[in-house]
Design a protein around this motif. Structure first.
Motif, short mmCIF file in Angstrom:
data_model
loop_
_atom_site.label_atom_id
_atom_site.label_comp_id
_atom_site.label_asym_id
_atom_site.label_seq_id
_atom_site.Cartn_x
_atom_site.Cartn_y
_atom_site.Cartn_z
N ASN A 220 0.85 -1.20 0.00
CA ASN A 220 0.00 0.00 0.00
C ASN A 220 0.88 1.25 0.00
O ASN A 220 2.11 1.16 -0.11
CB ASN A 220 -0.98 -0.02 1.18
N CYS B 194 3.30 -1.28 3.27
CA CYS B 194 2.88 -2.51 3.93
C CYS B 194 1.99 -3.34 3.01
O CYS B 194 1.27 -2.81 2.18
CB CYS B 194 2.11 -2.19 5.21
N GLU C 15 -1.20 -5.67 2.91
CA GLU C 15 -2.38 -5.78 3.75
C GLU C 15 -2.98 -7.17 3.75
O GLU C 15 -3.02 -7.85 2.73
CB GLU C 15 -3.45 -4.78 3.30
N HIS D 250 -6.39 -9.27 4.05
CA HIS D 250 -7.82 -9.10 3.76
C HIS D 250 -8.52 -10.43 3.92
O HIS D 250 -7.92 -11.48 3.68
CB HIS D 250 -8.04 -8.67 2.30
N SER E 28 0.14 -5.31 7.41
CA SER E 28 -0.84 -4.60 8.22
C SER E 28 -2.21 -5.19 7.93
O SER E 28 -2.40 -5.91 6.96
CB SER E 28 -0.83 -3.10 7.92
N CYS F 60 -6.16 -4.80 6.90
CA CYS F 60 -7.04 -3.92 6.15
C CYS F 60 -7.96 -3.20 7.12
O CYS F 60 -8.56 -3.82 8.00
CB CYS F 60 -7.86 -4.75 5.16
N GLU F 61 -8.08 -1.90 6.95
CA GLU F 61 -8.92 -1.11 7.86
C GLU F 61 -10.41 -1.34 7.62
O GLU F 61 -11.22 -1.01 8.46
CB GLU F 61 -8.58 0.36 7.71
#
Length: 76
Positions: A11, A15, A17, A19, A56, A58-59
């Motif tokens: 991203n 990082c 991500e 998912h 990281s 996923c937000e």
């Protein structure tokens, strides 16, 4: 259990991500690696860190929601 994937494309922060399969932001099949079935993103990220140290969650699909747990006392 949900099926999790690791993006093979970094991203904007560098990082990769994690998912779950139903995420609206999951990369296409050529740009992701299968991690496996896990209960949540925190479990999946442990395996992802073995594949790539800069990962990281996923937000959108892996939000960490912490809520206190309260137990009632048993009246004995």
């Amino acid at each position: 259990m949900k099926f999790f994937y690791l993006s093979s494309v970094a991203n904007s922060e560098g990082c990769h991500e994690v998912h779950h399969r139903d995420c609206e932001l999951i990369p296409d099949s050529l740009n992701r690696d299968y991690l496996g079935p896990f209960n949540n993103g925190l479990e999946a990220i442990r395996k992802a860190e073995k594949m790539n140290p800069k990962v990281s969650l996923c937000e959108v699909c892996c939000k960490i929601i912490s809520q206190p747990i309260f137990f009632k006392e048993k009246n004995g």
